[in-house]
Scaffold this motif. Structure first.
Motif, PDB file in Angstrom:
ATOM      1  N   GLY A  12      50.648  41.357  33.294  1.00 57.21           N
ATOM      2  CA  GLY A  12      50.470  39.626  32.311  1.00 57.21           C
ATOM      3  C   GLY A  12      50.590  38.754  32.997  1.00 57.21           C
ATOM      4  N   GLY A  13      51.403  38.115  32.599  1.00 57.43           N
ATOM      5  CA  GLY A  13      51.597  36.805  33.264  1.00 57.43           C
ATOM      6  C   GLY A  13      53.059  36.688  33.961  1.00 57.43           C
ATOM      7  N   SER A  14      53.195  38.047  34.080  1.00 58.09           N
ATOM      8  CA  SER A  14      54.619  38.294  35.350  1.00 58.09           C
ATOM      9  C   SER A  14      53.930  38.765  36.652  1.00 58.09           C
ATOM     10  CB  SER A  14      55.607  39.561  34.580  1.00 58.09           C
ATOM     11  OG  SER A  14      56.208  39.146  33.259  1.00 58.09           O
ATOM     12  N   GLN A  15      54.491  37.809  37.888  1.00 54.25           N
ATOM     13  CA  GLN A  15      54.132  38.918  38.971  1.00 54.25           C
ATOM     14  C   GLN A  15      55.615  39.493  39.512  1.00 54.25           C
ATOM     15  OE1 GLN A  15      53.876  35.648  41.940  1.00 54.25           O
ATOM     16  NE2 GLN A  15      53.158  37.149  43.123  1.00 54.25           N
ATOM     17  N   ILE A  16      55.091  40.640  39.459  1.00 56.90           N
ATOM     18  CA  ILE A  16      55.920  41.765  39.893  1.00 56.90           C
ATOM     19  C   ILE A  16      56.572  42.171  41.435  1.00 56.90           C
ATOM     20  CG2 ILE A  16      56.708  44.135  40.281  1.00 56.90           C
ATOM     21  CD1 ILE A  16      56.279  42.753  37.509  1.00 56.90           C
ATOM     22  N   LEU A  17      55.051  42.258  42.622  1.00 54.79           N
ATOM     23  CA  LEU A  17      55.257  42.469  43.872  1.00 54.79           C
ATOM     24  C   LEU A  17      54.839  40.417  44.345  1.00 54.79           C
ATOM     25  CD1 LEU A  17      53.350  45.829  44.323  1.00 54.79           C
ATOM     26  CD2 LEU A  17      55.861  44.739  44.493  1.00 54.79           C
ATOM     27  N   ARG A  50      45.573  52.601  40.639  1.00 57.77           N
ATOM     28  CA  ARG A  50      46.412  53.180  38.917  1.00 57.77           C
ATOM     29  C   ARG A  50      46.733  51.546  38.749  1.00 57.77           C
ATOM     30  NH1 ARG A  50      50.195  57.362  36.868  1.00 57.77           N
ATOM     31  NH2 ARG A  50      48.437  59.033  37.640  1.00 57.77           N
ATOM     32  N   HIS A  51      47.085  50.484  39.525  1.00 57.00           N
ATOM     33  CA  HIS A  51      47.099  48.965  38.677  1.00 57.00           C
ATOM     34  C   HIS A  51      46.287  48.513  39.970  1.00 57.00           C
ATOM     35  CE1 HIS A  51      48.636  46.416  35.993  1.00 57.00           C
ATOM     36  NE2 HIS A  51      48.580  45.573  37.504  1.00 57.00           N
ATOM     37  N   PRO A  52      46.032  47.464  39.094  1.00 61.21           N
ATOM     38  CA  PRO A  52      44.815  46.710  40.327  1.00 61.21           C
ATOM     39  C   PRO A  52      45.357  45.401  40.598  1.00 61.21           C
ATOM     40  CG  PRO A  52      44.281  46.191  38.495  1.00 61.21           C
ATOM     41  CD  PRO A  52      44.923  47.486  38.229  1.00 61.21           C
ATOM     42  N   ARG A  53      45.813  45.187  42.287  1.00 62.07           N
ATOM     43  CA  ARG A  53      46.604  44.210  43.176  1.00 62.07           C
ATOM     44  C   ARG A  53      45.928  42.616  42.818  1.00 62.07           C
ATOM     45  NH1 ARG A  53      43.422  46.283  46.656  1.00 62.07           N
ATOM     46  NH2 ARG A  53      42.223  45.064  48.403  1.00 62.07           N
ATOM     47  N   SER A  54      46.876  42.095  42.747  1.00 62.88           N
ATOM     48  CA  SER A  54      46.099  40.851  42.651  1.00 62.88           C
ATOM     49  C   SER A  54      45.636  39.884  43.473  1.00 62.88           C
ATOM     50  CB  SER A  54      47.370  39.868  41.355  1.00 62.88           C
ATOM     51  OG  SER A  54      48.492  40.488  41.033  1.00 62.88           O
ATOM     52  N   GLY A  55      45.992  39.993  45.191  1.00 60.28           N
ATOM     53  CA  GLY A  55      46.227  39.401  45.832  1.00 60.28           C
ATOM     54  C   GLY A  55      46.043  40.236  47.310  1.00 60.28           C
ATOM     55  N   GLY A  56      46.054  40.333  48.259  1.00 62.35           N
ATOM     56  CA  GLY A  56      46.250  40.856  49.689  1.00 62.35           C
ATOM     57  C   GLY A  56      45.499  42.234  50.141  1.00 62.35           C
ATOM     58  N   ASN A  57      45.440  41.767  51.685  1.00 66.18           N
ATOM     59  CA  ASN A  57      44.016  43.049  52.355  1.00 66.18           C
ATOM     60  C   ASN A  57      44.889  44.373  52.675  1.00 66.18           C
ATOM     61  OD1 ASN A  57      42.891  40.570  53.268  1.00 66.18           O
ATOM     62  ND2 ASN A  57      44.456  40.234  54.335  1.00 66.18           N
ATOM     63  N   TYR A  58      44.036  44.895  52.462  1.00 64.93           N
ATOM     64  CA  TYR A  58      44.337  46.794  51.821  1.00 64.93           C
ATOM     65  C   TYR A  58      43.624  46.903  52.546  1.00 64.93           C
ATOM     66  CZ  TYR A  58      44.799  51.179  48.973  1.00 64.93           C
ATOM     67  OH  TYR A  58      45.160  52.087  49.251  1.00 64.93           O
ATOM     68  N   ARG A  59      43.373  47.941  54.140  1.00 62.63           N
ATOM     69  CA  ARG A  59      43.060  49.028  54.644  1.00 62.63           C
ATOM     70  C   ARG A  59      43.620  50.027  55.027  1.00 62.63           C
ATOM     71  NH1 ARG A  59      39.229  45.659  58.305  1.00 62.63           N
ATOM     72  NH2 ARG A  59      38.768  47.521  60.028  1.00 62.63           N
TER      73      ARG A  59
END
Length: 231
Positions: A12-17, A50-59
């Motif tokens: 939601g509106g809370s940033q976790i990572l 399981r939960h979509p990331r908001s941003g960042g690179n993933y390889r």
């Protein structure tokens, strides 16, 4: 095998990572540590889809991963053993293992003999319902189900939680064997410091959703890890 850079995640509106970087190499165990509520499980949920990331690179294996679903990532070789195990209580052990077939090509839909070499008790309980197993046996079943998918990346969330000491030892031996075989990368989320320290090749300590410490095992001792997690 895995390279994550600048990963962010919101509920939601809370940033976790907050800009988390994690690497996991084939034939190694990367331990993600920290106190309760710092984002360890959220990190695994982001890596597993399981939960979509908001941003960042993933390889993964050199391939850039976009907004892939959990099922798509399972097909690419990501296996997730969640905290709480999430086995199917009314399915038998055999049926629980066979749920791992969903992401496999039809020709590979069988349970490898190695599964029962790693977890002999499961061979004796194939027709027993998952809900009738002890907590430690359910944890073994959950790991075995993940291994049925032939993963390249195995994610383990608190596998020692609530487990009797003899099965903790066995799970540690299984993780060590999988590491020595060198066919997969393993990310282990763990608060049991001695268990993690004995197995880890790399350590990542999270605090408030950000990386507080990232080091190889050769560069950080048990006491430094302990102090970093406490402060």
């Amino acid at each position: 095998m895995l390279s994550v850079a600048g990963l962010t995640l919101h509920y939601g509106g809370s940033q976790i990572l907050h800009g988390v970087d994690v690497e996991a190499a084939q034939g190694e165990v990367t331990c993600v540590m920290g106190t309760n509520g710092v984002g360890k499980t959220s990190l695994l949920k982001a890596i597993s889809g399981r939960h979509p990331r908001s941003g960042g690179n993933y390889r993964l294996g050199g391939e850039e991963i976009g907004r892939a679903s959990a099922h798509a990532l399972a097909r690419k070789g990501v296996a997730y053993v969640p905290q709480g195990r999430e086995i199917f209580p009314f399915l038998t052990v055999r049926e629980n293992l066979e749920t791992g077939f969903a992401c496999l090509p039809r020709a590979e839909r069988h349970v490898p003999d190695e599964i029962f070499e790693l977890f002999p008790i499961l061979a004796d309980f194939l027709d027993r319902r998952g809900g009738d197993l002890s907590g430690g046996q359910q944890q073994q079943l959950a790991i075995a189900r993940a291994l049925v998918t032939r993963p390249r990346l195995l994610l383990l969330d608190e596998p020692t939680e609530g487990i009797q000491p003899n099965i903790i030892t066995q799970i540690g031996e299984v993780i060590g064997k999988l590491r020595r075989e060198g066919r997969m990368a393993i990310i282990l989320v763990e608060q049991y410091l001695d268990f993690a320290h004995a197995l880890g090749d790399r350590f990542v300590v999270l605090e408030r959703g950000a990386v507080k410490l990232a080091a190889r095992a050769a560069d950080v001792g048990r006491e430094e890890l302990f102090q970093t997690m406490r402060v």
